[in-house]
Scaffold this motif. Sequence first.
Motif, PDB file in Angstrom:
ATOM      1  N   HIS A 260      -5.248  -3.380  -1.054  1.00  0.00           N
ATOM      2  CA  HIS A 260      -6.142  -3.748   0.169  1.00  0.00           C
ATOM      3  C   HIS A 260      -5.682  -4.848   1.081  1.00  0.00           C
ATOM      4  O   HIS A 260      -6.982  -5.481   1.717  1.00  0.00           O
ATOM      5  CB  HIS A 260      -7.377  -3.599  -1.536  1.00  0.00           C
ATOM      6  N   GLU A 261      -4.970  -5.812   0.415  1.00  0.00           N
ATOM      7  CA  GLU A 261      -5.154  -7.285   0.683  1.00  0.00           C
ATOM      8  C   GLU A 261      -4.389  -6.565   1.939  1.00  0.00           C
ATOM      9  O   GLU A 261      -4.440  -7.790   3.194  1.00  0.00           O
ATOM     10  CB  GLU A 261      -3.360  -7.913  -0.307  1.00  0.00           C
ATOM     11  N   VAL A 262      -3.599  -5.966   1.854  1.00  0.00           N
ATOM     12  CA  VAL A 262      -2.501  -5.701   3.681  1.00  0.00           C
ATOM     13  C   VAL A 262      -3.545  -4.645   4.499  1.00  0.00           C
ATOM     14  O   VAL A 262      -3.690  -5.370   5.616  1.00  0.00           O
ATOM     15  CB  VAL A 262      -1.242  -4.587   3.202  1.00  0.00           C
ATOM     16  N   TYR A 263      -4.480  -4.217   4.273  1.00  0.00           N
ATOM     17  CA  TYR A 263      -5.856  -3.814   4.975  1.00  0.00           C
ATOM     18  C   TYR A 263      -6.012  -4.851   5.607  1.00  0.00           C
ATOM     19  O   TYR A 263      -7.026  -4.576   6.675  1.00  0.00           O
ATOM     20  CB  TYR A 263      -6.605  -2.113   4.266  1.00  0.00           C
ATOM     21  N   ARG A 264      -6.270  -5.427   4.528  1.00  0.00           N
ATOM     22  CA  ARG A 264      -7.140  -6.688   5.197  1.00  0.00           C
ATOM     23  C   ARG A 264      -6.361  -7.546   5.988  1.00  0.00           C
ATOM     24  O   ARG A 264      -7.660  -7.733   6.956  1.00  0.00           O
ATOM     25  CB  ARG A 264      -7.766  -7.402   3.728  1.00  0.00           C
ATOM     26  N   HIS A 265      -5.012  -7.415   6.030  1.00  0.00           N
ATOM     27  CA  HIS A 265      -4.731  -8.661   6.834  1.00  0.00           C
ATOM     28  C   HIS A 265      -4.715  -7.876   8.261  1.00  0.00           C
ATOM     29  O   HIS A 265      -4.521  -8.062   9.387  1.00  0.00           O
ATOM     30  CB  HIS A 265      -3.479  -8.721   6.090  1.00  0.00           C
ATOM     31  N   LEU A 266      -4.643  -6.342   8.387  1.00  0.00           N
ATOM     32  CA  LEU A 266      -4.425  -5.389   9.234  1.00  0.00           C
ATOM     33  C   LEU A 266      -5.914  -5.472  10.042  1.00  0.00           C
ATOM     34  O   LEU A 266      -5.290  -6.144  11.903  1.00  0.00           O
ATOM     35  CB  LEU A 266      -4.273  -4.078   8.649  1.00  0.00           C
ATOM     36  N   MET A 267      -6.916  -5.357   9.387  1.00  0.00           N
ATOM     37  CA  MET A 267      -7.885  -5.526   9.978  1.00  0.00           C
ATOM     38  C   MET A 267      -8.795  -7.046  10.719  1.00  0.00           C
ATOM     39  O   MET A 267      -9.178  -6.747  11.906  1.00  0.00           O
ATOM     40  CB  MET A 267      -8.756  -5.098   9.692  1.00  0.00           C
ATOM     41  N   ALA A 268      -7.496  -7.644  10.226  1.00  0.00           N
ATOM     42  CA  ALA A 268      -8.317  -9.275  10.338  1.00  0.00           C
ATOM     43  C   ALA A 268      -8.212  -9.775  12.027  1.00  0.00           C
ATOM     44  O   ALA A 268      -8.019 -10.555  12.677  1.00  0.00           O
ATOM     45  CB  ALA A 268      -8.030  -9.466  10.029  1.00  0.00           C
ATOM     46  N   ARG A 269      -6.801  -8.878  12.878  1.00  0.00           N
ATOM     47  CA  ARG A 269      -6.240  -9.196  13.690  1.00  0.00           C
ATOM     48  C   ARG A 269      -7.005  -8.728  14.345  1.00  0.00           C
ATOM     49  O   ARG A 269      -6.932  -8.958  15.679  1.00  0.00           O
ATOM     50  CB  ARG A 269      -5.137  -8.483  13.440  1.00  0.00           C
ATOM     51  N   HIS A 270      -8.333  -8.057  14.100  1.00  0.00           N
ATOM     52  CA  HIS A 270      -8.869  -6.892  15.317  1.00  0.00           C
ATOM     53  C   HIS A 270     -10.165  -7.865  14.795  1.00  0.00           C
ATOM     54  O   HIS A 270     -11.768  -7.783  15.851  1.00  0.00           O
ATOM     55  CB  HIS A 270      -9.026  -5.575  15.206  1.00  0.00           C
ATOM     56  N   GLY A 271     -10.551  -8.915  14.707  1.00  0.00           N
ATOM     57  CA  GLY A 271     -11.685  -9.090  13.951  1.00  0.00           C
ATOM     58  C   GLY A 271     -12.858  -8.732  12.909  1.00  0.00           C
ATOM     59  O   GLY A 271     -14.200  -9.059  13.255  1.00  0.00           O
ATOM     60  N   ILE A 272     -12.521  -7.861  12.306  1.00  0.00           N
ATOM     61  CA  ILE A 272     -12.467  -7.099  11.251  1.00  0.00           C
ATOM     62  C   ILE A 272     -12.762  -7.302  10.319  1.00  0.00           C
ATOM     63  O   ILE A 272     -11.375  -7.820   9.660  1.00  0.00           O
ATOM     64  CB  ILE A 272     -13.163  -5.432  11.544  1.00  0.00           C
ATOM     65  N   GLU A 273     -13.739  -8.035   9.617  1.00  0.00           N
ATOM     66  CA  GLU A 273     -13.351  -8.425   8.095  1.00  0.00           C
ATOM     67  C   GLU A 273     -13.626  -8.268   7.105  1.00  0.00           C
ATOM     68  O   GLU A 273     -14.650  -7.121   6.934  1.00  0.00           O
ATOM     69  CB  GLU A 273     -14.358 -10.090   7.791  1.00  0.00           C
ATOM     70  N   LEU A 274     -13.089  -7.680   5.443  1.00  0.00           N
ATOM     71  CA  LEU A 274     -12.900  -6.397   4.483  1.00  0.00           C
ATOM     72  C   LEU A 274     -13.198  -7.558   3.901  1.00  0.00           C
ATOM     73  O   LEU A 274     -12.831  -8.635   3.710  1.00  0.00           O
ATOM     74  CB  LEU A 274     -11.921  -5.980   4.689  1.00  0.00           C
ATOM     75  N   PRO A 275     -13.387  -7.263   2.925  1.00  0.00           N
ATOM     76  CA  PRO A 275     -14.123  -8.096   1.441  1.00  0.00           C
ATOM     77  C   PRO A 275     -13.060  -8.547   0.698  1.00  0.00           C
ATOM     78  O   PRO A 275     -11.725  -7.942   0.903  1.00  0.00           O
ATOM     79  CB  PRO A 275     -15.112  -6.935   0.608  1.00  0.00           C
ATOM     80  N   ASP A 276     -12.928  -9.445  -0.024  1.00  0.00           N
ATOM     81  CA  ASP A 276     -11.712 -10.671  -0.511  1.00  0.00           C
ATOM     82  C   ASP A 276     -11.425  -9.654  -1.732  1.00  0.00           C
ATOM     83  O   ASP A 276     -12.093  -9.168  -2.328  1.00  0.00           O
ATOM     84  CB  ASP A 276     -12.096 -12.056  -0.725  1.00  0.00           C
ATOM     85  N   PRO A 277     -10.038  -8.519  -1.804  1.00  0.00           N
ATOM     86  CA  PRO A 277      -9.710  -8.122  -3.323  1.00  0.00           C
ATOM     87  C   PRO A 277     -10.014  -8.569  -4.497  1.00  0.00           C
ATOM     88  O   PRO A 277      -9.804  -8.556  -5.963  1.00  0.00           O
ATOM     89  CB  PRO A 277      -8.694  -7.845  -2.067  1.00  0.00           C
ATOM     90  N   ARG A 278      -9.803 -10.044  -4.105  1.00  0.00           N
ATOM     91  CA  ARG A 278     -10.438 -11.164  -5.732  1.00  0.00           C
ATOM     92  C   ARG A 278     -11.505 -10.168  -6.391  1.00  0.00           C
ATOM     93  O   ARG A 278     -11.336 -10.858  -7.202  1.00  0.00           O
ATOM     94  CB  ARG A 278      -9.654 -12.124  -5.890  1.00  0.00           C
ATOM     95  N   ILE A 279     -12.249 -10.365  -5.083  1.00  0.00           N
ATOM     96  CA  ILE A 279     -13.630 -10.288  -6.137  1.00  0.00           C
ATOM     97  C   ILE A 279     -13.471  -8.658  -6.813  1.00  0.00           C
ATOM     98  O   ILE A 279     -13.547  -8.583  -7.942  1.00  0.00           O
ATOM     99  CB  ILE A 279     -14.945  -9.434  -4.715  1.00  0.00           C
ATOM    100  N   HIS A 280     -12.883  -7.427  -6.568  1.00  0.00           N
ATOM    101  CA  HIS A 280     -12.956  -6.528  -7.195  1.00  0.00           C
ATOM    102  C   HIS A 280     -11.195  -6.072  -7.124  1.00  0.00           C
ATOM    103  O   HIS A 280     -10.605  -6.213  -6.058  1.00  0.00           O
ATOM    104  CB  HIS A 280     -13.501  -5.114  -5.727  1.00  0.00           C
ATOM    105  N   GLU A 281     -11.061  -6.139  -8.534  1.00  0.00           N
ATOM    106  CA  GLU A 281      -9.448  -5.231  -8.312  1.00  0.00           C
ATOM    107  C   GLU A 281      -9.413  -3.817  -7.872  1.00  0.00           C
ATOM    108  O   GLU A 281     -10.453  -3.153  -8.619  1.00  0.00           O
ATOM    109  CB  GLU A 281      -9.107  -5.440  -9.841  1.00  0.00           C
TER     110      GLU A 281
END
Length: 264
Positions: free
Chosen positions: A239-260
């Motif tokens: 989840h953390e890596v996926y979020r990081h990959l999408m952030a490079r394109h200006g797309i925000e995914l939820p913080d994985p600390r919200i849901h394990e």
Amino acid sequence: MKLLAAGHSHLSALIRAHYALLHRDELPDEVEAYFMRLNTKANEPNFSSGPREITPNLKKRITFVLKREAPDEVVLATMGNEYNSIALLQHPEPFDFETPFGPEARLLGADPIPYSAIRRFVEDRARINVGLFINTFAEVYGGPIKVLPPPPPNPSEAHIRNNPGSFAERVKEHGVSPAPLRLKIWRLYVDILRQLAEDAGPRRVEVADLPAEIFDDNGFLAERYWHRDPTHGNATYGHEVYRHLMARHGIELPDPRIHEVAED
């Protein structure tokens, strides 16, 4: 943003993260992803039995899937355990080496070997494994390719011994290599990935940076991202890596600390 992610076992963490987000209806509408597992019956064997190369059948499948999916970007999580096959197990004659990556402690009593020798050895292994996939995708896909490194090493010998996975017999027989040496070889492997990416497609094929959150203070895999084996990241890592990959394109995914993210 349409992503095609292809790979072997390290791809699993991304897949689990993607479908967990879908299940919770937290994946943004603009994100679409197709996952191509290369270690499945339909795609194996990956390598020819003669000179080491990707099989013609797999090349055809890769070409077909890329044409059908027409992704905006490809992420490769191919192979990745080459460095663990070298670094994880304690060598019968302990060794160490100096690297150009910054100040690093030397192991007491270990035989020093030249950096050039260990780099050549790791690079030779990488070129005939992950390097063949990088080259194959670069040959048949003209868009951007991000090569995803494997997770940094798990620092805990106790965790590795308790969760040895496919290394069980070898860990029992040989023991676990010191964590600082495993980290050195991982850093070397990532640097070699950068060279392989540059050789395959300058400025178009790049090694993706891993998010800072997944590292502990010493550069190892932080404990909350440990998987139930010695070499992979867990679903929260994905989840953390996926979020990081999408952030490079200006797309925000939820913080994985919200849901394990569940492992299964």
